[in-house]
Design a protein around this motif. Sequence first.
Motif, PDB file in Angstrom:
ATOM      1  N   LEU A   1       0.837  -1.208   0.000  1.00 32.03           N
ATOM      2  CA  LEU A   1       0.000   0.000   0.000  1.00 32.03           C
ATOM      3  C   LEU A   1       0.869   1.254   0.000  1.00 32.03           C
ATOM      4  O   LEU A   1       0.555   2.245  -0.662  1.00 32.03           O
ATOM      5  N   LEU A   2       1.971   1.208   0.742  1.00 34.04           N
ATOM      6  CA  LEU A   2       2.879   2.352   0.771  1.00 34.04           C
ATOM      7  C   LEU A   2       3.557   2.561  -0.579  1.00 34.04           C
ATOM      8  O   LEU A   2       3.878   3.687  -0.954  1.00 34.04           O
ATOM      9  N   ALA A   3       3.757   1.471  -1.291  1.00 29.09           N
ATOM     10  CA  ALA A   3       4.434   1.557  -2.591  1.00 29.09           C
ATOM     11  C   ALA A   3       3.499   2.007  -3.713  1.00 29.09           C
ATOM     12  O   ALA A   3       3.965   2.390  -4.788  1.00 29.09           O
ATOM     13  N   ASP A   4       2.198   1.980  -3.479  1.00 27.87           N
ATOM     14  CA  ASP A   4       1.221   2.333  -4.506  1.00 27.87           C
ATOM     15  C   ASP A   4       1.056   3.853  -4.568  1.00 27.87           C
ATOM     16  O   ASP A   4       0.534   4.475  -3.628  1.00 27.87           O
TER      17      ASP A   4
ATOM     18  N   VAL B   1      11.678   6.721  15.302  1.00 26.70           N
ATOM     19  CA  VAL B   1      11.773   8.177  15.467  1.00 26.70           C
ATOM     20  C   VAL B   1      11.870   8.561  16.943  1.00 26.70           C
ATOM     21  O   VAL B   1      11.594   9.696  17.321  1.00 26.70           O
ATOM     22  N   GLY B   2      12.244   7.600  17.774  1.00 26.94           N
ATOM     23  CA  GLY B   2      12.494   7.888  19.180  1.00 26.94           C
ATOM     24  C   GLY B   2      11.264   8.151  20.021  1.00 26.94           C
ATOM     25  O   GLY B   2      11.341   8.877  21.018  1.00 26.94           O
TER      26      GLY B   2
ATOM     27  N   LEU C   1       7.191   8.370   8.769  1.00 32.11           N
ATOM     28  CA  LEU C   1       7.988   7.342   8.119  1.00 32.11           C
ATOM     29  C   LEU C   1       9.208   7.985   7.461  1.00 32.11           C
ATOM     30  O   LEU C   1       9.314   9.212   7.378  1.00 32.11           O
ATOM     31  N   ALA C   2      10.110   7.149   6.986  1.00 26.57           N
ATOM     32  CA  ALA C   2      11.345   7.655   6.392  1.00 26.57           C
ATOM     33  C   ALA C   2      11.080   8.545   5.180  1.00 26.57           C
ATOM     34  O   ALA C   2      11.846   9.463   4.892  1.00 26.57           O
TER      35      ALA C   2
ATOM     36  N   THR D   1      -3.229   5.297  11.196  1.00 26.25           N
ATOM     37  CA  THR D   1      -3.631   6.164  10.093  1.00 26.25           C
ATOM     38  C   THR D   1      -2.375   6.778   9.499  1.00 26.25           C
ATOM     39  O   THR D   1      -1.615   7.446  10.206  1.00 26.25           O
ATOM     40  N   ILE D   2      -2.145   6.525   8.213  1.00 26.42           N
ATOM     41  CA  ILE D   2      -0.945   7.022   7.541  1.00 26.42           C
ATOM     42  C   ILE D   2      -1.356   7.977   6.428  1.00 26.42           C
ATOM     43  O   ILE D   2      -2.077   7.605   5.507  1.00 26.42           O
TER      44      ILE D   2
END
Length: 457
Positions: free
Chosen positions: A113-116, A162-163, A177-178, A198-199
């Motif tokens: 999903l992140l790659a789409d 991210v600490g 995210l990165a 939720t992203i």
Amino acid sequence: MSLLERLEKQKSIQKSDAESGKTLRDARSLQKSEAPAEEYAELKMEVHREVIDLINRESEKLAEDNEERAEFIRNAIDSVLTIKGSEIPRAERPRIVNELYNDIVGLGPLEPLLADPTISEIMVNGYDHVYVEMKGKITKTQVRFRDDAHVLNVINRIVTSVGRRIDESSPMVDARLADGSRVNAIIPPCALTGPTITIRKFSKNPLTVADLMRFGSVSPHMVAFLEACVKARLNIVVSGGTGSGKTTLLSVLSDYIPETERIVTIEDAAELQLRQEHVITLESKPANVEGKGAVTIRDLVKNALRMRPDRIVVGEVRSGEALDMLQAMNTGHDGSLTTAHANSPRDLMSRLETMVLMSGFDMPVKAIREQIASALDLVVQQSRLRDGTRKITSISEVVGMEGDTITLQDIFVYKQHGYGPDGTGGAFVATGVRPNFAGKMLDNGVALRDEWFITND
């Protein structure tokens, strides 16, 4: 003999056994050849554990190069899967290897999903309900996690990178995210349906003003006017609802800040994508386990004033920091930009009053309104319409005070003509009003063009 060599030896022996007439395994393979992915859940967990054990054992020998490390992990998955999952059909193996790899080094089921690039938002409502937003529409996917523990594992992987932390004593967290995508996570006991993620995804190539015009979010005259306002150092607030595109528009407006100026950005989770070189990015910090050490947006705004900024860009004002932002705008820090949640420019005035009162200062309402009217020059209202499109629905000037009321006047508006099968119909129009701050802009070397304000009703 290393563990990998032992695995390869076992794989060779099993291949020989299969060729010599072992039929039991073949029969089992035929029975499961049409099995759905869930049939392999237990096997995948077993392979996962063994590969993690292998990585831990061989960690000192693993190359630091990311590509070599990735190749090692994929080879390890393939070797263990060959031994443990010989009944898996050949066509299924690449998919399962990829899923295991994503689980071990990535974010598991979320990786595809992140790659789409067509997906703008990912919503995990518990382990078996994953939704995405595509072109403004929300759709349920077939993506599933194994269980709630699997979702929690992904959340922990995100926040620790991210600490930050998340647990029962601190069940909510904002992270990134990165690639800069913004993440919010909330877990039980606050989330009754299970761990929730939720992203908000961001494009690797930030949207430009040309993209906004291509999407029909703004007109050319409005773009030219906004560019002039930013270059003339007007104080601007982008107002709108959740998911309306405020941050994207703020990033686009920031592109008009000259390269020669020093910009300080302040956010809860850094997501603004500014292209200038001289940018200092500040990010708030939550409290530690003892409840100490928190650094709020308000703290960062105060600190930014000591950093000799030419521009202060605050990702969003939502509390007492509104007072500090207004004071900065009123004390020589012209050209500041920020966003706020509000349904209209008039609603924004009321919200800013409330935010200032949240700062803890006991100020008369009229004094607050005078501060707002003196500090702000322009409100850009961003909206998400019924068809999922995002548009600038109004650009309004903050004129000043009339009695106890802040007066506003629209410069541009979006007039909606209705809603049909093809989506929302409408047009961007100028109201015919020339803004009162035209003189201020001219003093800063920026002139307005009369044709921008000709009404086209």
